[in-house]
Scaffold this motif. Structure first.
Motif, PDB file in Angstrom:
ATOM      1  N   MET A  50       0.758  -1.228  -0.030  1.00 45.95           N
ATOM      2  CA  MET A  50      -0.104   0.004   0.142  1.00 45.95           C
ATOM      3  C   MET A  50       0.914   1.334   0.078  1.00 45.95           C
ATOM      4  N   SER A  51       0.899   2.086  -0.881  1.00 47.05           N
ATOM      5  CA  SER A  51       1.610   3.202  -1.133  1.00 47.05           C
ATOM      6  C   SER A  51       0.951   4.408  -0.461  1.00 47.05           C
ATOM      7  N   LYS A  52       1.623   5.162   0.182  1.00 52.29           N
ATOM      8  CA  LYS A  52       0.883   6.328   0.943  1.00 52.29           C
ATOM      9  C   LYS A  52       0.498   7.427  -0.239  1.00 52.29           C
ATOM     10  N   ASP A  53       1.160   7.278  -1.269  1.00 50.49           N
ATOM     11  CA  ASP A  53       0.731   8.397  -2.387  1.00 50.49           C
ATOM     12  C   ASP A  53      -0.831   7.795  -2.947  1.00 50.49           C
ATOM     13  N   ASN A  54      -1.334   6.765  -2.628  1.00 54.35           N
ATOM     14  CA  ASN A  54      -2.796   6.252  -3.074  1.00 54.35           C
ATOM     15  C   ASN A  54      -3.611   6.348  -1.748  1.00 54.35           C
ATOM     16  N   ILE A  55      -3.341   7.133  -0.764  1.00 55.44           N
ATOM     17  CA  ILE A  55      -4.168   6.912   0.509  1.00 55.44           C
ATOM     18  C   ILE A  55      -4.637   8.496   0.585  1.00 55.44           C
ATOM     19  N   VAL A  56      -6.204   8.601   0.586  1.00 58.62           N
ATOM     20  CA  VAL A  56      -6.672  10.056   0.826  1.00 58.62           C
ATOM     21  C   VAL A  56      -7.782   9.801   1.899  1.00 58.62           C
ATOM     22  N   ILE A  57      -7.705  11.096   2.594  1.00 59.32           N
ATOM     23  CA  ILE A  57      -8.924  11.135   3.756  1.00 59.32           C
ATOM     24  C   ILE A  57      -9.773  11.972   3.057  1.00 59.32           C
ATOM     25  N   ARG A  58     -11.241  11.456   2.840  1.00 59.63           N
ATOM     26  CA  ARG A  58     -12.109  12.274   2.192  1.00 59.63           C
ATOM     27  C   ARG A  58     -13.476  12.127   2.840  1.00 59.63           C
ATOM     28  N   GLU A  59     -14.316  12.890   2.448  1.00 50.86           N
ATOM     29  CA  GLU A  59     -15.859  12.851   2.694  1.00 50.86           C
ATOM     30  C   GLU A  59     -16.425  11.430   2.360  1.00 50.86           C
ATOM     31  N   ILE A  60     -17.282  10.738   3.209  1.00 49.84           N
ATOM     32  CA  ILE A  60     -17.821   9.329   2.999  1.00 49.84           C
ATOM     33  C   ILE A  60     -18.863   9.535   1.740  1.00 49.84           C
ATOM     34  N   THR A  61     -18.870   8.659   1.151  1.00 48.35           N
ATOM     35  CA  THR A  61     -19.831   8.338   0.108  1.00 48.35           C
ATOM     36  C   THR A  61     -20.943   7.318   0.224  1.00 48.35           C
ATOM     37  N   LYS A  62     -22.196   7.222  -0.567  1.00 46.41           N
ATOM     38  CA  LYS A  62     -22.997   6.097  -0.112  1.00 46.41           C
ATOM     39  C   LYS A  62     -22.193   4.692  -0.584  1.00 46.41           C
ATOM     40  N   ALA A  63     -21.327   4.658  -1.453  1.00 50.02           N
ATOM     41  CA  ALA A  63     -20.664   3.293  -1.822  1.00 50.02           C
ATOM     42  C   ALA A  63     -19.827   2.981  -0.843  1.00 50.02           C
ATOM     43  N   ASP A  64     -19.422   3.732   0.055  1.00 53.18           N
ATOM     44  CA  ASP A  64     -18.471   3.362   1.370  1.00 53.18           C
ATOM     45  C   ASP A  64     -19.209   2.814   2.269  1.00 53.18           C
ATOM     46  N   ASP A  65     -20.719   2.869   2.365  1.00 54.39           N
ATOM     47  CA  ASP A  65     -21.319   2.255   3.710  1.00 54.39           C
ATOM     48  C   ASP A  65     -20.724   0.803   3.960  1.00 54.39           C
ATOM     49  N   LYS A  66     -20.962  -0.025   3.039  1.00 55.46           N
ATOM     50  CA  LYS A  66     -20.777  -1.541   3.447  1.00 55.46           C
ATOM     51  C   LYS A  66     -19.352  -1.743   3.759  1.00 55.46           C
ATOM     52  N   GLN A  67     -18.250  -1.107   3.216  1.00 53.07           N
ATOM     53  CA  GLN A  67     -16.993  -1.392   3.433  1.00 53.07           C
ATOM     54  C   GLN A  67     -16.893  -0.847   4.946  1.00 53.07           C
ATOM     55  N   LEU A  68     -17.115   0.234   5.107  1.00 52.41           N
ATOM     56  CA  LEU A  68     -16.847   1.174   6.236  1.00 52.41           C
ATOM     57  C   LEU A  68     -17.577   0.225   7.580  1.00 52.41           C
ATOM     58  N   ALA A  69     -18.596  -0.403   7.353  1.00 53.13           N
ATOM     59  CA  ALA A  69     -19.665  -1.036   8.475  1.00 53.13           C
ATOM     60  C   ALA A  69     -18.543  -2.159   8.765  1.00 53.13           C
ATOM     61  N   LYS A  70     -18.099  -2.753   7.798  1.00 56.49           N
ATOM     62  CA  LYS A  70     -17.187  -4.127   8.112  1.00 56.49           C
ATOM     63  C   LYS A  70     -15.994  -3.637   8.704  1.00 56.49           C
ATOM     64  N   VAL A  71     -15.509  -2.677   8.363  1.00 60.01           N
ATOM     65  CA  VAL A  71     -14.252  -2.151   9.007  1.00 60.01           C
ATOM     66  C   VAL A  71     -14.198  -1.963  10.595  1.00 60.01           C
ATOM     67  N   ILE A  72     -15.411  -1.095  10.887  1.00 61.39           N
ATOM     68  CA  ILE A  72     -15.623  -0.923  12.145  1.00 61.39           C
ATOM     69  C   ILE A  72     -15.963  -2.017  12.983  1.00 61.39           C
ATOM     70  N   ARG A  73     -16.909  -2.899  12.413  1.00 60.01           N
ATOM     71  CA  ARG A  73     -17.174  -4.034  13.183  1.00 60.01           C
ATOM     72  C   ARG A  73     -15.881  -5.073  13.382  1.00 60.01           C
ATOM     73  N   HIS A  74     -15.232  -4.927  12.642  1.00 60.44           N
ATOM     74  CA  HIS A  74     -13.716  -5.840  12.552  1.00 60.44           C
ATOM     75  C   HIS A  74     -12.872  -5.377  13.692  1.00 60.44           C
ATOM     76  N   VAL A  75     -12.760  -4.009  13.625  1.00 62.00           N
ATOM     77  CA  VAL A  75     -11.880  -3.451  14.545  1.00 62.00           C
ATOM     78  C   VAL A  75     -12.563  -3.707  16.029  1.00 62.00           C
ATOM     79  N   LEU A  76     -13.843  -3.295  16.148  1.00 68.14           N
ATOM     80  CA  LEU A  76     -14.370  -3.560  17.440  1.00 68.14           C
ATOM     81  C   LEU A  76     -14.380  -5.039  18.127  1.00 68.14           C
ATOM     82  N   LEU A  77     -14.294  -6.089  17.072  1.00 71.75           N
ATOM     83  CA  LEU A  77     -14.157  -7.490  17.561  1.00 71.75           C
ATOM     84  C   LEU A  77     -12.674  -7.779  17.850  1.00 71.75           C
ATOM     85  N   GLU A  78     -11.760  -7.242  16.927  1.00 67.47           N
ATOM     86  CA  GLU A  78     -10.392  -7.224  17.270  1.00 67.47           C
ATOM     87  C   GLU A  78     -10.010  -7.015  18.566  1.00 67.47           C
TER      88      GLU A  78
END
Length: 163
Positions: A1-29
Motif C-alpha cells: 500500500m503506497s502512501k501516495d494512493n491514500i486519501v482522507i475524504r468525505e464518505i459516499t454512499k458507496a462506502d457504507d458496506k465497507q466501512l461497517a465491515k471495518v468498524i465491526r472488524h476493529v471492535l471485534l479485534e
C-alpha cells in the motif's frame, strides 16, 4: 500500500458496506462489547445517511478504493452548548502507526471548528491505549464522567477538547 494512493475524504454512499465491515472488524479485534458501544449502533449500516446533515460530517481513509478507516463529527446528543462528538474513529491494522490517525484528528477537529462547535467530546475504552495516547497528544483532557446521551454505556473513558 503506497502512501501516495491514500486519501482522507468525505464518505459516499458507496462506502457504507465497507466501512461497517471495518468498524465491526476493529471492535471485534479489540474485544469491545457488542452492546453499549458503537457495535450496536444502527447507524453503522447507513453512515452516509447518518452524517448527511448540516452539523455532521464523516471522513474515510481510502487506500486505492479500499476503506481502511474513518472518523466523524456530529452534535453530542443531550449536551448543552456548541459541543460535538468525535464518533466512530476506527482504523484497520494497516492504517495504524502511519500518521493517518493524526491527520484524521486534524481533519475532524478542523471540520468541527468550521461547523461552529466550541468543544469536541469523545468516549472510548481503557484498553484502546493507542487511541487514548493520540487523543491526549491532540489536546483532549480526561473528564470524570460522561457528557450528553450517547447510549454507549460500556465506554468508560470520557475526554474533551476546546476548539
Amino acid at each position: 500500500m503506497s502512501k501516495d494512493n491514500i486519501v482522507i475524504r468525505e464518505i459516499t454512499k458507496a462506502d457504507d458496506k465497507q466501512l461497517a465491515k471495518v468498524i465491526r472488524h476493529v471492535l471485534l479485534e479489540f474485544g469491545v462489547p457488542k452492546v453499549g458501544t458503537a457495535y450496536a449502533d444502527a447507524a453503522l449500516d447507513c453512515m452516509m445517511e447518518t452524517y448527511n446533515n448540516a452539523k455532521a460530517i464523516y471522513f474515510v481513509i481510502d487506500a486505492d478504493g479500499a476503506i481502511i478507516g474513518g472518523a466523524g463529527i456530529a452534535p453530542l446528543e443531550g449536551a448543552e452548548g456548541a459541543v460535538c462528538e468525535l464518533q466512530k474513529m476506527y482504523f484497520l491494522p494497516e492504517a495504524r502507526g502511519t500518521g493517518l490517525g493524526r491527520k484524521m484528528m486534524q481533519t475532524c477537529l478542523e471540520a468541527a471548528k468550521n461547523l461552529g462547535y466550541k468543544q469536541c467530546y469523545l468516549e472510548t475504552l481503557p484498553y484502546m491505549t493507542a487511541a487514548t495516547k493520540l487523543y491526549k497528544k491532540t489536546g483532549f483532557r480526561a473528564l470524570k464522567g460522561p457528557l450528553g446521551n450517547t447510549g454507549h454505556y460500556s465506554c468508560n473513558v470520557w475526554m474533551i477538547i476546546d476548539l
